[in-house]
Structure formats: C-alpha cells, structure tokens
Scaffold this motif. Structure first.
Motif, mmCIF file in Angstrom:
data_model
loop_
_atom_site.group_PDB
_atom_site.id
_atom_site.type_symbol
_atom_site.label_atom_id
_atom_site.label_comp_id
_atom_site.label_asym_id
_atom_site.label_seq_id
_atom_site.Cartn_x
_atom_site.Cartn_y
_atom_site.Cartn_z
ATOM 1 N N VAL A 86 0.817 -1.225 0.000
ATOM 2 C CA VAL A 86 0.000 0.000 0.000
ATOM 3 C C VAL A 86 0.846 1.268 0.000
ATOM 4 O O VAL A 86 1.778 1.420 0.794
ATOM 5 N N ASP A 87 0.511 2.172 -0.911
ATOM 6 C CA ASP A 87 0.997 3.556 -0.815
ATOM 7 C C ASP A 87 -0.249 4.428 -0.603
ATOM 8 O O ASP A 87 -1.082 4.566 -1.499
ATOM 9 N N PRO A 88 -0.393 5.002 0.598
ATOM 10 C CA PRO A 88 -1.646 5.723 0.884
ATOM 11 C C PRO A 88 -1.795 6.970 0.023
ATOM 12 O O PRO A 88 -2.891 7.283 -0.445
ATOM 13 N N ILE A 89 -0.674 7.686 -0.183
ATOM 14 C CA ILE A 89 -0.670 8.842 -1.090
ATOM 15 C C ILE A 89 0.616 8.759 -1.907
ATOM 16 O O ILE A 89 1.703 9.074 -1.412
ATOM 17 N N ASP A 90 0.478 8.266 -3.132
ATOM 18 C CA ASP A 90 1.628 8.241 -4.039
ATOM 19 C C ASP A 90 1.622 9.576 -4.783
ATOM 20 O O ASP A 90 0.605 9.958 -5.368
ATOM 21 N N GLY A 91 2.760 10.266 -4.731
ATOM 22 C CA GLY A 91 2.787 11.634 -5.269
ATOM 23 C C GLY A 91 2.601 12.636 -4.144
ATOM 24 O O GLY A 91 1.908 13.647 -4.295
ATOM 25 N N THR A 92 3.249 12.357 -3.015
ATOM 26 C CA THR A 92 3.076 13.211 -1.825
ATOM 27 C C THR A 92 3.450 14.673 -2.101
ATOM 28 O O THR A 92 2.780 15.588 -1.613
ATOM 29 N N VAL A 93 4.506 14.886 -2.894
ATOM 30 C CA VAL A 93 4.915 16.276 -3.165
ATOM 31 C C VAL A 93 3.821 16.991 -3.973
ATOM 32 O O VAL A 93 3.472 18.150 -3.689
ATOM 33 N N GLY A 167 13.936 8.887 -7.652
ATOM 34 C CA GLY A 167 13.942 8.492 -6.239
ATOM 35 C C GLY A 167 14.464 9.653 -5.406
ATOM 36 O O GLY A 167 14.729 10.738 -5.931
ATOM 37 N N TYR A 168 14.648 9.441 -4.116
ATOM 38 C CA TYR A 168 14.904 10.599 -3.263
ATOM 39 C C TYR A 168 16.362 10.840 -2.886
ATOM 40 O O TYR A 168 16.702 11.940 -2.482
ATOM 41 N N THR A 169 17.230 9.830 -3.010
ATOM 42 C CA THR A 169 18.608 10.113 -2.590
ATOM 43 C C THR A 169 19.335 10.850 -3.715
ATOM 44 O O THR A 169 19.026 10.680 -4.904
ATOM 45 N N ARG A 191 8.377 12.413 -19.781
ATOM 46 C CA ARG A 191 7.435 13.052 -18.851
ATOM 47 C C ARG A 191 7.774 12.665 -17.410
ATOM 48 O O ARG A 191 8.078 11.505 -17.143
ATOM 49 N N ARG A 192 7.641 13.639 -16.478
ATOM 50 C CA ARG A 192 7.837 13.345 -15.056
ATOM 51 C C ARG A 192 6.617 13.909 -14.320
ATOM 52 O O ARG A 192 6.581 15.090 -13.976
ATOM 53 N N ALA A 193 5.618 13.030 -14.107
ATOM 54 C CA ALA A 193 4.360 13.492 -13.531
ATOM 55 C C ALA A 193 4.414 13.570 -12.010
ATOM 56 O O ALA A 193 3.760 14.407 -11.406
ATOM 57 N N ALA A 195 3.952 10.719 -9.754
ATOM 58 C CA ALA A 195 3.263 9.647 -9.014
ATOM 59 C C ALA A 195 3.417 8.354 -9.820
ATOM 60 O O ALA A 195 2.789 8.184 -10.875
ATOM 61 N N ALA A 196 4.248 7.450 -9.304
ATOM 62 C CA ALA A 196 4.596 6.243 -10.055
ATOM 63 C C ALA A 196 3.382 5.368 -10.359
ATOM 64 O O ALA A 196 3.284 4.776 -11.436
ATOM 65 N N ALA A 197 2.448 5.281 -9.396
ATOM 66 C CA ALA A 197 1.263 4.441 -9.617
ATOM 67 C C ALA A 197 0.482 4.944 -10.831
ATOM 68 O O ALA A 197 -0.006 4.157 -11.661
ATOM 69 N N TYR A 212 9.817 4.260 -16.985
ATOM 70 C CA TYR A 212 11.100 3.694 -16.556
ATOM 71 C C TYR A 212 11.585 4.447 -15.325
ATOM 72 O O TYR A 212 11.571 5.671 -15.290
ATOM 73 N N GLU A 213 11.985 3.708 -14.291
ATOM 74 C CA GLU A 213 12.603 4.339 -13.116
ATOM 75 C C GLU A 213 13.502 3.324 -12.423
ATOM 76 O O GLU A 213 13.162 2.153 -12.315
ATOM 77 N N ARG A 214 14.641 3.817 -11.923
ATOM 78 C CA ARG A 214 15.534 2.978 -11.111
ATOM 79 C C ARG A 214 15.200 3.168 -9.645
ATOM 80 O O ARG A 214 14.985 4.302 -9.210
HETATM 81 C C1 IPD Z 1 7.255 8.809 -5.290
HETATM 82 C C2 IPD Z 1 6.537 9.090 -6.590
HETATM 83 C C3 IPD Z 1 7.508 9.547 -7.656
HETATM 84 C C4 IPD Z 1 8.623 8.534 -7.876
HETATM 85 C C5 IPD Z 1 9.344 8.271 -6.566
HETATM 86 C C6 IPD Z 1 8.344 7.783 -5.507
HETATM 87 P P1 IPD Z 1 5.801 9.097 -3.039
HETATM 88 O O1 IPD Z 1 6.339 8.268 -4.339
HETATM 89 O O2 IPD Z 1 5.860 7.942 -7.040
HETATM 90 O O3 IPD Z 1 6.864 9.756 -8.896
HETATM 91 O O4 IPD Z 1 9.511 9.043 -8.830
HETATM 92 O O5 IPD Z 1 10.347 7.288 -6.771
HETATM 93 O O6 IPD Z 1 9.017 7.537 -4.297
HETATM 94 O O7 IPD Z 1 6.985 9.360 -2.173
HETATM 95 O O8 IPD Z 1 5.185 10.339 -3.536
HETATM 96 O O9 IPD Z 1 4.838 8.150 -2.406
#
Ligand code: IPD
Length: 271
Positions: A86-93, A167-169, A191-193, A195-197, A212-214
């Motif tokens: 579960v991701d409760p809110i994907d795309g938190t930013v 990703g975040y690092t 495109r960079r929207a 929210a991965a979901a 595509y994402e690493r």
């Molecule tokens: C992030 C988003 C973002 C992806 C990051 C994820 P979060 O999820 O899906 O598009 O590029 O890798 O961590 O932190 O907003 O749930």
C-alpha cells in the motif's frame, strides 16, 4: 471476504474509495510537511499517515490473516500467503502543492513484497482529485472507471513517449538524470508526472508508451504494475548494483527500449 482475486479487487476498491475521500478532505483542510525521510525531497504529511492507518485498519478487519506492507507504517506478517502492498498517497509532493496528480495505491500479491518474486493478484489505483478508478486482477482485464484499457503500439523509439520519476537520494537522482540525458534524444519525449502508480496506469491507458525508473519502491508499483500488465504492457525489472530498475512498456518497443536503457545504465554506472 474470500481470497478470490475479484473479491480482493472489490475489497481493495471499497477501501481505496474511503481512503481517497479522506485524502481529499484533508487536502481541503490544508496540508503541511510533517517530517522528512531519506532526504529533503522525501516528505511526509500527517494525511499520508492517517490515510495509511485507515487502509491498514480496514484490511485487517476484513482479512485478518493477510500480511501488510505500507510506505508509512511498514510491515505486518500474516498466515494466508497474501500481502497487501500500500501507498496511501503516491505523489506526496504533488499532494502537498495541491496538484491533482496523486493516487491511493493498493496492490495484493502472493508472497513477500519483493517485485522480483511476488505473484501479482489484484490492484486498484484511485486518483482522488479526479475520482478516476484503475483496477485489474492478474490475468484479467484492466479498467478505468469500468472501461477496458489497452496499451499503445508505437512503431519505433522515435514514436515512444517515456514517463519517468526520480527516487529521493542524491545519488539515485544523479544516476537517473544521467540515463535520461542519453534517452531523451532517442525517444519522442520524456514526462515526469510525480506519481509512479499513475505512471503505470498511464502506460495501461496508452497516454504514455512506457515508464522507466531505477530504485522505485514496492508500494509505488504493486497495484500499478498489475494494471499495466493486464492492459498488455510488458513489465521488465533487473538489478544493477544493489538497485532494481523497472520498465513498463508497450510490447512493440519494449525490447529496443530495454536494450537502450541498459546500455545507458552501463555507461552511467560503469558496469
Ligand atoms: C514517489 C513518486 C515519484 C517517484 C518516486 C516515488 P511518493 O512516491 O511515485 O513519482 O519518482 O520514486 O518515491 O513518495 O510520492 O509516495
């Protein structure tokens, strides 16, 4: 609730709808950063935690023997063999900024929550701001608001629109940007929207040709990968170093795109 995939998808949808309503309500009341996780970019709001707690509670009420794996509250073991990822809110930013591009993502898999080995069962992704409901069971059809979805069929990489994310690092961001620098001149556009979901669901709907994402996390793609695969996308994952890459793409270009991305990764990562 039975363990039949359709029954699990029904339950996931019911819970995701309640979670989406709570996310919309909290957004309307105003959202602030509650904490930072792996880096300054990796933020969490009180709503992320509250929405995950609601989802977790509803799952354990309906399916007490299932395991749980969530972005905010971690893992709980179970005995049934099923795990809710579960991701409760994907795309938190995006959520923080008031953008509509965020999602509640609930996937059900068999086995441990590792995309390399899990067996997909059912997935639901809701975009609360628009009310769109993406849903699929493995081996079944993928739908958006009940209407069937199918991936696009670009004829070449030059006609391929690629979604991506970061990703975040700092290291992961640099690597991803370096790979994209090589990719962007070979494909239609990138495109960079955020929210991965929803990126996975966009592949399913054919509004992009690939994603595509690493280093994406299991909760970001559990539900979306089931939707994308059910709509006909090829889902490829591989590991370079200790980081897993994910590619969801239309079958017509998946081979060419995977080859290009892996060559670029080798150049950037020196493998
Ligand atoms: C992030 C988003 C973002 C992806 C990051 C994820 P979060 O999820 O899906 O598009 O590029 O890798 O961590 O932190 O907003 O749930």
């Amino acid at each position: 609730v039975s363990a039949a995939p359709d029954a699990l998808a029904d339950l996931a949808e019911t819970i995701a709808r309640e979670a989406a309503a709570l996310a919309v309500q909290r957004r309307a009341e105003g959202v602030e950063v509650a904490d930072r996780k792996s880096s300054i970019a990796d933020v969490v709001t009180a709503a992320d935690r509250e929405v995950e707690a609601l989802i977790r509670r509803r799952i354990s009420e309906a399916r007490p023997d299932d395991a749980f794996f969530g972005e905010e509250s971690g893992a709980a073991t179970g005995t049934s063999g099923l795990t809710w990822v579960v991701d409760p809110i994907d795309g938190t930013v995006n959520y923080l900024y008031g953008s509509p591009v965020y999602a509640v993502s609930i996937g059900v898999v068999r086995g441990v929550p590792d995309p390399a080995t899990w067996e997909p069962v059912a997935g639901v992704v809701i975009a609360p701001a628009t009310g769109q409901v993406y849903r699929a069971v493995a081996g079944g059809a993928a739908t958006l608001d009940g209407r069937p979805l199918a991936v696009a069929a670009p004829e070449s990489l030059a006609e391929t629109l690629v979604a991506t994310g970061f990703g975040y690092t700092a290291e992961r961001r640099w690597e991803q940007a370096a790979v994209l620098a090589g990719l962007i001149t070979e494909v239609r556009d990138v495109r960079r929207a955020g929210a991965a979901a929803l990126d996975c669901c966009a592949v399913a709907a054919g509004t992009v040709d690939a994603y595509y994402e690493r280093g994406i996390n299991p909760w970001d793609v559990a539900a979306g990968s089931i939707v994308a695969a059910a709509a006909g996308a090829d889902v490829r994952t591989w590991e370079v170093g200790d980081t897993r890459s994910f590619l969801f793409a239309a079958p017509s270009i998946v081979e060419d795109l995977a080859t290009l991305v892996r060559t670029l990764e080798d150049d950037v990562l020196g493998d």
